[in-house]
Design a protein around this motif. Structure first.
Motif, PDB file in Angstrom:
ATOM      1  N   PRO A 111      43.723  16.914  21.629  1.00 41.90           N
ATOM      2  CA  PRO A 111      42.391  16.567  22.161  1.00 41.90           C
ATOM      3  C   PRO A 111      41.242  16.723  21.172  1.00 41.90           C
ATOM      4  O   PRO A 111      40.344  15.886  21.126  1.00 41.90           O
ATOM      5  N   THR A 112      41.243  17.797  20.363  1.00 42.50           N
ATOM      6  CA  THR A 112      40.148  17.954  19.388  1.00 42.50           C
ATOM      7  C   THR A 112      40.422  17.068  18.186  1.00 42.50           C
ATOM      8  O   THR A 112      41.447  17.219  17.520  1.00 42.50           O
ATOM      9  N   THR A 113      39.488  16.160  17.919  1.00 44.55           N
ATOM     10  CA  THR A 113      39.578  15.305  16.731  1.00 44.55           C
ATOM     11  C   THR A 113      38.418  15.674  15.805  1.00 44.55           C
ATOM     12  O   THR A 113      37.459  16.334  16.227  1.00 44.55           O
ATOM     13  N   ALA A 114      38.500  15.189  14.576  1.00 43.28           N
ATOM     14  CA  ALA A 114      37.373  15.393  13.659  1.00 43.28           C
ATOM     15  C   ALA A 114      36.125  14.749  14.256  1.00 43.28           C
ATOM     16  O   ALA A 114      35.017  15.290  14.147  1.00 43.28           O
ATOM     17  N   ALA A 115      36.292  13.601  14.912  1.00 39.13           N
ATOM     18  CA  ALA A 115      35.140  12.899  15.499  1.00 39.13           C
ATOM     19  C   ALA A 115      34.489  13.719  16.612  1.00 39.13           C
ATOM     20  O   ALA A 115      33.258  13.699  16.780  1.00 39.13           O
ATOM     21  N   LEU A 116      35.291  14.457  17.376  1.00 36.59           N
ATOM     22  CA  LEU A 116      34.727  15.291  18.446  1.00 36.59           C
ATOM     23  C   LEU A 116      33.890  16.427  17.836  1.00 36.59           C
ATOM     24  O   LEU A 116      32.798  16.754  18.328  1.00 36.59           O
ATOM     25  N   VAL A 117      34.399  17.000  16.771  1.00 37.71           N
ATOM     26  CA  VAL A 117      33.695  18.114  16.113  1.00 37.71           C
ATOM     27  C   VAL A 117      32.383  17.624  15.484  1.00 37.71           C
ATOM     28  O   VAL A 117      31.339  18.274  15.608  1.00 37.71           O
ATOM     29  N   THR A 118      32.418  16.461  14.849  1.00 42.29           N
ATOM     30  CA  THR A 118      31.186  15.974  14.213  1.00 42.29           C
ATOM     31  C   THR A 118      30.192  15.489  15.277  1.00 42.29           C
ATOM     32  O   THR A 118      28.981  15.582  15.066  1.00 42.29           O
ATOM     33  N   ALA A 119      30.686  15.022  16.418  1.00 42.96           N
ATOM     34  CA  ALA A 119      29.778  14.620  17.508  1.00 42.96           C
ATOM     35  C   ALA A 119      28.996  15.835  18.011  1.00 42.96           C
ATOM     36  O   ALA A 119      27.798  15.750  18.306  1.00 42.96           O
ATOM     37  N   ALA A 120      29.662  16.977  18.084  1.00 43.26           N
ATOM     38  CA  ALA A 120      28.974  18.197  18.542  1.00 43.26           C
ATOM     39  C   ALA A 120      27.881  18.577  17.548  1.00 43.26           C
ATOM     40  O   ALA A 120      26.774  18.979  17.942  1.00 43.26           O
ATOM     41  N   ALA A 121      28.168  18.442  16.255  1.00 45.96           N
ATOM     42  CA  ALA A 121      27.149  18.759  15.234  1.00 45.96           C
ATOM     43  C   ALA A 121      25.975  17.788  15.348  1.00 45.96           C
ATOM     44  O   ALA A 121      24.814  18.192  15.199  1.00 45.96           O
ATOM     45  N   ARG A 122      26.285  16.520  15.618  1.00 41.91           N
ATOM     46  CA  ARG A 122      25.222  15.518  15.760  1.00 41.91           C
ATOM     47  C   ARG A 122      24.293  15.849  16.925  1.00 41.91           C
ATOM     48  O   ARG A 122      23.114  15.522  16.919  1.00 41.91           O
ATOM     49  N   ALA A 123      24.845  16.523  17.931  1.00 43.35           N
ATOM     50  CA  ALA A 123      24.034  16.923  19.089  1.00 43.35           C
ATOM     51  C   ALA A 123      23.376  18.280  18.836  1.00 43.35           C
ATOM     52  O   ALA A 123      23.015  18.987  19.791  1.00 43.35           O
ATOM     53  N   ASP A 124      23.251  18.698  17.554  1.00 43.42           N
ATOM     54  CA  ASP A 124      22.656  19.985  17.152  1.00 43.42           C
ATOM     55  C   ASP A 124      23.461  21.185  17.620  1.00 43.42           C
ATOM     56  O   ASP A 124      22.948  22.299  17.704  1.00 43.42           O
ATOM     57  N   GLY A 125      24.728  20.932  17.955  1.00 41.09           N
ATOM     58  CA  GLY A 125      25.590  22.022  18.399  1.00 41.09           C
ATOM     59  C   GLY A 125      26.649  22.321  17.357  1.00 41.09           C
ATOM     60  O   GLY A 125      26.437  22.135  16.152  1.00 41.09           O
ATOM     61  N   LEU A 126      27.797  22.759  17.846  1.00 42.49           N
ATOM     62  CA  LEU A 126      28.890  23.155  16.956  1.00 42.49           C
ATOM     63  C   LEU A 126      30.187  22.758  17.642  1.00 42.49           C
ATOM     64  O   LEU A 126      30.335  22.947  18.854  1.00 42.49           O
ATOM     65  N   MET A 145      30.671  27.024  25.687  1.00 42.27           N
ATOM     66  CA  MET A 145      31.565  26.004  25.120  1.00 42.27           C
ATOM     67  C   MET A 145      32.260  25.309  26.276  1.00 42.27           C
ATOM     68  O   MET A 145      32.596  25.954  27.277  1.00 42.27           O
ATOM     69  N   VAL A 146      32.493  24.020  26.117  1.00 45.01           N
ATOM     70  CA  VAL A 146      33.271  23.288  27.113  1.00 45.01           C
ATOM     71  C   VAL A 146      34.460  22.613  26.442  1.00 45.01           C
ATOM     72  O   VAL A 146      34.370  22.161  25.301  1.00 45.01           O
ATOM     73  N   GLY A 147      35.558  22.574  27.166  1.00 47.71           N
ATOM     74  CA  GLY A 147      36.749  21.880  26.701  1.00 47.71           C
ATOM     75  C   GLY A 147      37.030  20.685  27.601  1.00 47.71           C
ATOM     76  O   GLY A 147      36.856  19.522  27.216  1.00 47.71           O
ATOM     77  N   THR A 148      37.394  21.002  28.835  1.00 42.49           N
ATOM     78  CA  THR A 148      37.785  19.961  29.784  1.00 42.49           C
ATOM     79  C   THR A 148      36.727  18.867  29.924  1.00 42.49           C
ATOM     80  O   THR A 148      37.078  17.690  30.032  1.00 42.49           O
ATOM     81  N   ALA A 149      35.452  19.224  29.912  1.00 40.08           N
ATOM     82  CA  ALA A 149      34.387  18.231  30.097  1.00 40.08           C
ATOM     83  C   ALA A 149      34.407  17.172  28.998  1.00 40.08           C
ATOM     84  O   ALA A 149      33.794  16.112  29.146  1.00 40.08           O
ATOM     85  N   LEU A 150      35.128  17.461  27.883  1.00 40.22           N
ATOM     86  CA  LEU A 150      35.154  16.511  26.759  1.00 40.22           C
ATOM     87  C   LEU A 150      36.446  15.710  26.697  1.00 40.22           C
ATOM     88  O   LEU A 150      36.605  14.839  25.835  1.00 40.22           O
ATOM     89  N   GLU A 162      35.536  10.335  21.875  1.00 40.76           N
ATOM     90  CA  GLU A 162      36.054  11.021  20.686  1.00 40.76           C
ATOM     91  C   GLU A 162      37.278  11.872  21.003  1.00 40.76           C
ATOM     92  O   GLU A 162      37.859  12.471  20.096  1.00 40.76           O
ATOM     93  N   SER A 163      37.683  11.964  22.268  1.00 42.24           N
ATOM     94  CA  SER A 163      38.809  12.824  22.639  1.00 42.24           C
ATOM     95  C   SER A 163      40.122  12.234  22.144  1.00 42.24           C
ATOM     96  O   SER A 163      40.352  11.034  22.236  1.00 42.24           O
ATOM     97  N   GLY A 164      41.002  13.110  21.644  1.00 39.84           N
ATOM     98  CA  GLY A 164      42.336  12.669  21.240  1.00 39.84           C
ATOM     99  C   GLY A 164      43.380  13.007  22.295  1.00 39.84           C
ATOM    100  O   GLY A 164      44.574  12.968  22.008  1.00 39.84           O
ATOM    101  N   ALA A 165      42.948  13.338  23.512  1.00 39.51           N
ATOM    102  CA  ALA A 165      43.918  13.660  24.570  1.00 39.51           C
ATOM    103  C   ALA A 165      44.795  12.437  24.844  1.00 39.51           C
ATOM    104  O   ALA A 165      44.322  11.306  24.784  1.00 39.51           O
ATOM    105  N   SER A 166      46.059  12.694  25.163  1.00 39.07           N
ATOM    106  CA  SER A 166      47.010  11.594  25.376  1.00 39.07           C
ATOM    107  C   SER A 166      46.600  10.759  26.585  1.00 39.07           C
ATOM    108  O   SER A 166      45.820  11.200  27.439  1.00 39.07           O
ATOM    109  N   ALA A 167      47.176   9.567  26.654  1.00 43.08           N
ATOM    110  CA  ALA A 167      46.860   8.664  27.778  1.00 43.08           C
ATOM    111  C   ALA A 167      47.210   9.308  29.119  1.00 43.08           C
ATOM    112  O   ALA A 167      46.433   9.218  30.080  1.00 43.08           O
ATOM    113  N   VAL A 168      48.358   9.969  29.208  1.00 41.24           N
ATOM    114  CA  VAL A 168      48.731  10.577  30.504  1.00 41.24           C
ATOM    115  C   VAL A 168      47.777  11.721  30.864  1.00 41.24           C
ATOM    116  O   VAL A 168      47.427  11.894  32.038  1.00 41.24           O
ATOM    117  N   HIS A 169      47.372  12.469  29.861  1.00 40.49           N
ATOM    118  CA  HIS A 169      46.442  13.581  30.101  1.00 40.49           C
ATOM    119  C   HIS A 169      45.112  13.034  30.627  1.00 40.49           C
ATOM    120  O   HIS A 169      44.576  13.498  31.643  1.00 40.49           O
TER     121      HIS A 169
END
Ligand SMILES: Cc1cc2nc3c(=O)[nH]c(=O)nc-3n(C[C@H](O)[C@H](O)[C@H](O)COP(=O)(O)O)c2cc1C
Length: 348
Positions: A29-44, A239-244, A249-256
């Motif tokens: 689920p966590t991709t590089a794009a998800l991490v950089t999106a959080a930084a773009r939103a002034d977060g981490l 921090m949120v996980g499921t909400a993302l 940007e999520s790399g979660a599988s199609a079934v997930h």
């Protein structure tokens, strides 16, 4: 309960001003794009180092660094839960019909590993990162000190006040407080017991009484009101996980992703059935059938059930896949991660 003054969290020094951060989610689920999106939103955002080799983590670090200098890395700290071979074989035997259905071989004996712990620590020492967080165990004080001496902010994930005190004594800078409602593996240091059912805001208040360290809190946070409750209980950030999980940007599988989107699915359950360590997942036929049968045993049970879970996911059958999700999964929506993170802070 006092709210920490702005600037008391070491994250402020990194330019992190947003209160809602992206939690680490290993296994895809966590991709590089998800991490950089959080930084773009002034977060981490936290890269999920779990299950990766040091080389795979190194490659993902380079991808993130080419976009932003602000990110964290999360590692599984070793806390092996040994299993007797006879108990392992008994559980493996109950899984045989599923293995036959998917045409997969299961490891006949327990497979243990430390998730490339030393190699990944070496990587983070050679090439220090802004923030390092740990789950499953609190690393030895000298490991924490060595990372801090290289300039990394170090956080340990804790699930109760005793763990918060142990992490504080070990010398971390921050606590990642994980409530019982959280999706995925519990960080509990005592995984033979299930974590106590305590709301995340209550847990934050308890831990703020037990430790002076700033807190990043997570677990079941799915609405702006829930985020506000936890910040008012004393968390410096959440921090949120499921909400993302359904974001672009999520790399979660199609079934997930399909299970998270399915409003007709039922409750989540805390179960050892997939990996031998308590983890919260959307209930399915696998949890219904195996939850009561599963012994403790990590990572042996992770390796045992992995061929079944992979084959089921490839076949689009979500009844035998670990559908990690927090209690608020039905509120997860599709969209850009940065927008979802920002929207969650609107009640502050
Ligand atoms: C799919 C998934 C994978 C996760 N993997 C990790 C991980 O690798 N390391 C970690 O510390 N926490 C992991 N977690 C827990 C999250 O970091 C966080 O505590 C949790 O998502 C918060 O609860 P929520 O899912 O209700 O937002 C995972 C959670 C999910 C849903």
């Amino acid at each position: 309960m006092s709210v920490p003054a702005p600037g008391t969290s070491p994250l402020a020094g990194l330019g992190v001003t947003a209160p809602v951060l992206a939690a680490p989610m290993a296994g895809g689920p966590t991709t590089a794009a998800l991490v950089t999106a959080a930084a773009r939103a002034d977060g981490l955002g936290f890269l999920a180092g779990g299950y990766k080799t040091a080389e795979q983590l190194h490659a993902q670090l380079a991808e993130v660094r080419s976009v932003t200098p602000v990110f964290g890395v999360n590692l599984f700290a070793p806390n092996p839960l040994a299993i007797e071979p006879a108990e392992y074989r008994r559980y493996a035997e109950t899984l045989r019909p599923l293995a036959e259905r998917y045409g997969v071989e299961l490891p006949p004996e327990p497979v243990e590993d430390d998730d490339y712990w030393e190699q990944k620590l070496d990587l983070l020492r050679r090439d220090p990162v802004p923030v390092v967080s740990f789950t499953f165990a609190i690393p030895p004080a000298q490991v924490i000190a060595s990372l801090r001496s290289l300039g990394s902010v170090v956080a340990a994930t804790v699930t109760n006040a005793a763990e918060a005190r142990a992490a504080t004594d070990a010398g971390v800078d921050m606590l990642a407080v994980q409530g019982w409602a959280a999706g995925g593996h519990s960080a509990t240091l005592t995984p033979r017991r299930l974590p106590e059912p305590v709301p995340t805001a209550v847990l934050v208040a308890t831990i703020r009484d037990a430790s002076r360290l700033p807190v990043i809190a997570a677990g079941g946070l799915a609405t702006p009101a829930q985020v506000a409750d936890v910040i008012h209980a004393g968390a410096a950030a959440v921090m949120v996980g499921t909400a993302l999980l359904r974001t672009s940007e999520s790399g979660a599988s199609a079934v997930h992703q399909a299970a998270i989107a399915d409003r007709s699915r039922g409750e989540t359950v805390l179960t050892r059935s997939f990996t031998g360590r308590p983890a919260r997942a959307i209930s399915n036929q696998f949890t219904d059938q195996y939850d009561a049968l599963a012994p403790s045993g990590y990572p042996a049970l992770h390796h045992l059930t992995s061929p079944i879970r992979k084959a089921a996911a490839a076949a689009g059958d979500l009844e035998a896949v670990h559908l990690w999700a927090g209690t608020g999964y039905q509120q997860a929506t599709p969209g850009a991660a940065a927008d979802i993170l920002r929207a969650l802070s609107t009640a502050l």
